[in-house]
Design an enzyme around this catalytic site. Sequence first.
Site, mmCIF file in Angstrom:
data_model
loop_
_atom_site.group_PDB
_atom_site.id
_atom_site.type_symbol
_atom_site.label_atom_id
_atom_site.label_comp_id
_atom_site.label_asym_id
_atom_site.label_seq_id
_atom_site.Cartn_x
_atom_site.Cartn_y
_atom_site.Cartn_z
ATOM 1 N N CYS A 193 42.815 43.684 49.141
ATOM 2 C CA CYS A 193 43.169 43.394 47.744
ATOM 3 C C CYS A 193 43.881 42.042 47.713
ATOM 4 O O CYS A 193 43.725 41.245 48.648
ATOM 5 C CB CYS A 193 43.996 44.521 47.124
ATOM 6 S SG CYS A 193 45.595 44.810 47.907
ATOM 7 N N ASN B 34 48.058 43.096 49.271
ATOM 8 C CA ASN B 34 48.163 44.091 50.358
ATOM 9 C C ASN B 34 49.485 44.869 50.312
ATOM 10 O O ASN B 34 50.071 45.186 51.340
ATOM 11 C CB ASN B 34 47.960 43.435 51.738
ATOM 12 C CG ASN B 34 47.801 44.418 52.894
ATOM 13 O OD1 ASN B 34 48.248 44.154 54.014
ATOM 14 N ND2 ASN B 34 47.198 45.565 52.666
ATOM 15 N N CYS C 1 49.729 47.176 47.252
ATOM 16 C CA CYS C 1 49.441 48.277 46.308
ATOM 17 C C CYS C 1 48.098 48.939 46.603
ATOM 18 O O CYS C 1 48.041 50.021 47.193
ATOM 19 C CB CYS C 1 49.468 47.774 44.868
ATOM 20 S SG CYS C 1 51.086 47.138 44.350
ATOM 21 N N ARG C 2 46.990 48.300 46.200
ATOM 22 C CA ARG C 2 45.689 48.976 46.263
ATOM 23 C C ARG C 2 45.146 49.135 47.681
ATOM 24 O O ARG C 2 44.741 50.242 48.063
ATOM 25 C CB ARG C 2 44.669 48.234 45.385
ATOM 26 C CG ARG C 2 44.984 48.311 43.917
ATOM 27 C CD ARG C 2 44.206 47.275 43.145
ATOM 28 N NE ARG C 2 44.584 45.913 43.517
ATOM 29 C CZ ARG C 2 43.979 44.811 43.106
ATOM 30 N NH1 ARG C 2 42.918 44.918 42.316
ATOM 31 N NH2 ARG C 2 44.408 43.625 43.470
HETATM 32 P P1 4NP Z 1 47.733 44.467 45.197
HETATM 33 O O1 4NP Z 1 48.736 44.180 43.969
HETATM 34 O O2 4NP Z 1 46.765 43.285 45.250
HETATM 35 O O3 4NP Z 1 47.038 45.728 44.799
HETATM 36 O O4 4NP Z 1 48.581 44.584 46.437
HETATM 37 C C1 4NP Z 1 49.484 43.007 43.884
HETATM 38 C C2 4NP Z 1 50.732 42.971 44.426
HETATM 39 C C3 4NP Z 1 51.495 41.813 44.330
HETATM 40 C C4 4NP Z 1 50.980 40.707 43.685
HETATM 41 C C5 4NP Z 1 49.719 40.749 43.138
HETATM 42 C C6 4NP Z 1 48.968 41.900 43.247
HETATM 43 N N1 4NP Z 1 51.756 39.518 43.575
HETATM 44 O O5 4NP Z 1 51.235 38.504 43.106
HETATM 45 O O6 4NP Z 1 52.938 39.513 43.982
#
Ligand code: 4NP
Length: 145
Positions: free
Chosen positions: A3, A6, A8-9
């Site tokens: 994702c 790295n 959350c999803r």
């Molecule tokens: P992920 O979610 O891609 O599902 O891990 C996010 C977590 C943090 C950020 C963006 C997406 N961020 O920009 O900090």
Amino acid sequence: MVCLGNICRSPLAHGVMEKLILENNLDWTVDSCGTNGYHDGESPDPRAIRVASNQGVDISHQISRRVTIDDFIQYDIILIMDQMNYATLTKMAPPYQKEKIQFLTEFAFPGKNLPVPDPYYDNKFEEAFDLIEKSCLAFVQKFGK
Ligand code: 4NP
């Protein structure tokens, strides 16, 4: 599992798949990483840890890292969460490795390019978990022995 951050999803997808691998005695290795590296070295988001834990999936030990070129060589399939991940990875993929990049949801919802919406801002972690779980189950049904 890839994702953006790295945290959350892809940690949820990593944890769900890890559990399915164990339950189905599969000879697979799963890992996760992000395209932006902003959270390198961090644990998953506490909201992701909680939603996974509520479903019997432990992701608390995972550590965020950025995707590397070596991941394209090391892994047979690279499952991404959304179109932005797809665009980033297809640009960095070494020759002949682009075909490894697939939407995680492809096997539950073929041909739809259905994203797993990012719960980081809107807090919809349960919805993300459900879609990730459904997608991982469909993947294991298709490719597991
Ligand atoms: P992920 O979610 O891609 O599902 O891990 C996010 C977590 C943090 C950020 C963006 C997406 N961020 O920009 O900090």
